[in-house]
Design an enzyme around this catalytic site. Structure first.
Site, PDB file in Angstrom:
ATOM      1  N   ASP A   7       9.395   2.617  -1.176  1.00 55.57           N
ATOM      2  CA  ASP A   7       8.430   3.327  -0.332  1.00 55.57           C
ATOM      3  C   ASP A   7       8.778   2.994   1.121  1.00 55.57           C
ATOM      4  O   ASP A   7       8.393   1.952   1.636  1.00 55.57           O
ATOM      5  CB  ASP A   7       7.002   2.907  -0.674  1.00 55.57           C
ATOM      6  CG  ASP A   7       5.989   3.592   0.233  1.00 55.57           C
ATOM      7  OD1 ASP A   7       4.770   3.391   0.040  1.00 55.57           O
ATOM      8  OD2 ASP A   7       6.415   4.327   1.146  1.00 55.57           O
TER       9      ASP A   7
ATOM     10  N   TYR B 290       0.866  -1.187   0.000  1.00 53.18           N
ATOM     11  CA  TYR B 290       0.000   0.000   0.000  1.00 53.18           C
ATOM     12  C   TYR B 290       0.893   1.223   0.000  1.00 53.18           C
ATOM     13  O   TYR B 290       1.852   1.309   0.775  1.00 53.18           O
ATOM     14  CB  TYR B 290      -0.888  -0.001   1.244  1.00 53.18           C
ATOM     15  CG  TYR B 290      -1.713   1.252   1.446  1.00 53.18           C
ATOM     16  CD1 TYR B 290      -1.446   2.121   2.514  1.00 53.18           C
ATOM     17  CD2 TYR B 290      -2.752   1.579   0.585  1.00 53.18           C
ATOM     18  CE1 TYR B 290      -2.199   3.265   2.710  1.00 53.18           C
ATOM     19  CE2 TYR B 290      -3.516   2.736   0.779  1.00 53.18           C
ATOM     20  CZ  TYR B 290      -3.229   3.569   1.845  1.00 53.18           C
ATOM     21  OH  TYR B 290      -3.980   4.712   2.021  1.00 53.18           O
TER      22      TYR B 290
ATOM     23  N   LYS C 123       5.582   9.263   8.384  1.00 50.45           N
ATOM     24  CA  LYS C 123       5.485   8.736   9.739  1.00 50.45           C
ATOM     25  C   LYS C 123       6.584   9.253  10.682  1.00 50.45           C
ATOM     26  O   LYS C 123       6.530  10.395  11.118  1.00 50.45           O
ATOM     27  CB  LYS C 123       5.426   7.200   9.679  1.00 50.45           C
ATOM     28  CG  LYS C 123       4.162   6.684   8.909  1.00 50.45           C
ATOM     29  CD  LYS C 123       4.090   5.191   8.901  1.00 50.45           C
ATOM     30  CE  LYS C 123       3.062   4.678   7.900  1.00 50.45           C
ATOM     31  NZ  LYS C 123       1.666   4.767   8.380  1.00 50.45           N
TER      32      LYS C 123
HETATM   33  P1  KE4 Z   1      -0.185   8.453   4.559  1.00 47.14           P
HETATM   34  O1  KE4 Z   1      -0.771   9.155   3.365  1.00 47.14           O
HETATM   35  O2  KE4 Z   1      -1.253   7.665   5.328  1.00 47.14           O
HETATM   36  O3  KE4 Z   1       0.634   9.369   5.438  1.00 47.14           O
HETATM   37  O4  KE4 Z   1       0.872   7.385   4.030  1.00 47.14           O
HETATM   38  C1  KE4 Z   1       0.456   6.428   3.068  1.00 47.14           C
HETATM   39  C2  KE4 Z   1       1.402   5.239   3.121  1.00 47.14           C
HETATM   40  C3  KE4 Z   1       2.363   5.117   2.142  1.00 47.14           C
HETATM   41  N1  KE4 Z   1       3.244   4.087   2.150  1.00 47.14           N
HETATM   42  C4  KE4 Z   1       3.206   3.158   3.124  1.00 47.14           C
HETATM   43  C5  KE4 Z   1       4.199   2.032   3.089  1.00 47.14           C
HETATM   44  C6  KE4 Z   1       2.247   3.232   4.158  1.00 47.14           C
HETATM   45  O5  KE4 Z   1       2.210   2.278   5.122  1.00 47.14           O
HETATM   46  C7  KE4 Z   1       1.321   4.295   4.168  1.00 47.14           C
HETATM   47  C8  KE4 Z   1       0.234   4.430   5.219  1.00 47.14           C
HETATM   48  N2  KE4 Z   1       0.148   3.350   6.149  1.00 47.14           N
HETATM   49  C9  KE4 Z   1      -1.162   3.170   6.755  1.00 47.14           C
HETATM   50  C10 KE4 Z   1      -1.092   1.949   7.670  1.00 47.14           C
HETATM   51  N3  KE4 Z   1      -0.914   0.755   6.976  1.00 47.14           N
HETATM   52  C11 KE4 Z   1      -1.564   4.384   7.503  1.00 47.14           C
HETATM   53  C12 KE4 Z   1      -2.796   4.207   8.352  1.00 47.14           C
HETATM   54  C13 KE4 Z   1      -4.009   4.892   7.747  1.00 47.14           C
HETATM   55  O6  KE4 Z   1      -4.189   4.801   6.496  1.00 47.14           O
HETATM   56  O7  KE4 Z   1      -4.782   5.501   8.541  1.00 47.14           O
END
Ligand code: KE4
Length: 432
Positions: A243, A148, A271
């Site tokens: 990523d 993701y 993060k």
């Molecule tokens: P954000 O747009 O949520 O800051 O990041 C997206 C993203 C991109 N790449 C990786 C590897 C990620 O894990 C994420 C976001 N992770 C999720 C949890 N699996 C965030 C939690 C959520 O969507 O509320």
């Protein structure tokens, strides 16, 4: 919600939230959809703990889905934010803080020679694939099922009918044209990746992957997978994008690229880099990043990018991680927890597999080692839901999906690990 803790206030507050916010949450990952019941409404965090509005205390293994590698509210982060507040919140003009952050990221992350700040991981990956396409003049992006990368139209995609058929949208609202140049392969499938390049390598702008996956549960790269991606991108002139939104500053100070010794052409971050405030970043080789506006033609912008409060918070975090690297202690503590969970599940006769990289791990209710989404899709999610609720009842707050990673923070102690294992032992007994 099938737990014995009182959640009366959470329940009432959630009903109110659902009147004004879709599903009562600002991100579906928080919605308890995969485990049943309603989310717990949190009031505050402190060190390894979260406290809900019914005054229940939880040992937190989400850490805001990754940022809180040192626990909630570390003093050096809160004081850095308070100090930044004295001079303002946002100027819409360059500040020296942004340069300091960029300099430090370039120092810590092997692939990054130039970096642009954005406000989320999604913005980072969206921008990185646009830059890869602009830099190469090509359109095809390769991604992997189960990885993701945020809610980017081009990456909200499911595999096409055949192994080498381009993807179709995985969400309504994403036009087919947005995903028709996205090829979805199985993670760790070296043959499929090689065949894709043999088939259309001259059309592939970039390959984006989680070097250690957190989003199908924790899945590690098999030997040779990252190296093959690196070799093929070099051979065909495609951009290799790691990523590292989740793994950056998590699995090593320099991220998975440092831990596994494979250097991509671009890296996306999020993060931990914000210390709990909204920060994303994308960076990489100087020649590639020169393509980004205003030095190059690839457009990307953001009102609050490099926001001074967020920079102060993220800088304080990265400086602390550099000055006092927690990685050895985190590895030991996390391994102790994983080994304890494994023994407890074994003793209860519960089929399971565990995967760990540094302080991120997943206990899968599965009978096979999880190496790809096809395997992860076989997880016993009903059993996971019971495990999740049972742990919640023991005051242990896990990610509310089998397809997520758990995070140990440096605020956790041996005692916390012991009590988590003992709670799991109780819960496994009820699942057997
Ligand atoms: P954000 O747009 O949520 O800051 O990041 C997206 C993203 C991109 N790449 C990786 C590897 C990620 O894990 C994420 C976001 N992770 C999720 C949890 N699996 C965030 C939690 C959520 O969507 O509320």
């Amino acid at each position: 919600m099938s737990t014995s803790l009182s959640h009366a206030k959470s329940h009432a507050e959630f009903q109110r939230a659902a009147q004004f916010i879709p599903g009562g949450v600002n991100s579906p990952a928080r919605a308890f959809g995969a485990v049943g019941g309603q989310p717990v409404i949190m009031a505050r965090g402190e060190g390894p703990y979260l406290y809900d509005i019914d005054d229940n205390r939880y040992l937190d293994y989400i850490g805001s889905w990754g940022p809180h590698i040192l626990g909630h509210r570390p003093e050096f982060v809160t004081s850095a934010i308070q100090a930044a507040l004295e001079t303002g919140t946002s100027f819409g003009a360059p500040t020296a803080l942004e340069t300091e952050m960029a300099e430090l990221v370039c120092e810590l992350v092997p692939s990054v020679e130039k970096v642009r700040m954005v406000n989320s991981g999604t913005e980072a990956t969206m921008s990185a694939i646009r830059v890869a396409r602009g830099f190469t003049g090509r359109d095809v992006i390769v991604k992997f099922a189960g990885c993701y990368h945020g809610h980017v139209d081009a990456l909200l995609v499911q595999a096409g009918s055949g192994a080498l058929t381009h993807g179709t949208p995985s969400s309504p609202g994403v036009p087919a044209g947005c995903t028709s140049d996205t090829l979805v392969l199985e993670y760790n499938d070296i043959e499929a990746l090689t065949a894709a390049f043999q088939n259309e390598g001259d059309k592939i702008a970039g390959v984006i992957l989680e070097p250690v996956v957190g989003n199908m549960g924790c899945v590690l790269p098999e030997p040779g997978f990252l190296e093959t991606a690196r070799e093929l991108c070099t051979k065909y002139g495609s951009v290799l994008i790691f990523d590292e939104v989740m793994t950056g500053f998590r699995v090593a100070l320099g991220g998975a690229q440092e831990r596994f010794g494979v250097t991509p052409d671009m890296t996306t971050l999020g993060k931990i880099i914000g210390g709990g405030l909204p920060v994303g970043a994308y960076g990489g080789r100087e020649d590639i990043m020169q393509a980004v506006s205003p030095t190059g033609p690839v457009y990307q912008a953001g009102t609050l990018s490099g926001n001074p409060l967020a920079m102060a918070s993220g800088l304080a975090m990265l400086r602390e991680l550099k000055a006092n690297p927690p990685y050895e202690r985190l590895e030991t503590l996390s391994t102790k927890l994983v080994d304890g969970l494994h023994q407890a599940a074994e003793d209860a006769g519960i089929p399971h597999v565990l995967a760990q990289c540094g302080s991120m791990f997943t206990l899968f209710f599965n009978t096979e080692k999880v190496t790809s989404y096809a395997v992860s899709a076989q997880n016993d999610t009903d059993r996971f839901a019971k495990y999740f609720m049972g742990m919640l009842d023991h005051g242990i707050y896990l990610p509310c999906s089998q397809f997520e990673a758990n995070f140990v923070s440096n605020a956790h102690t041996d005692d916390h690990i012991e009590s988590t294992i003992s709670g799991a032992r109780d819960v496994f007994a009820s699942l057997a």
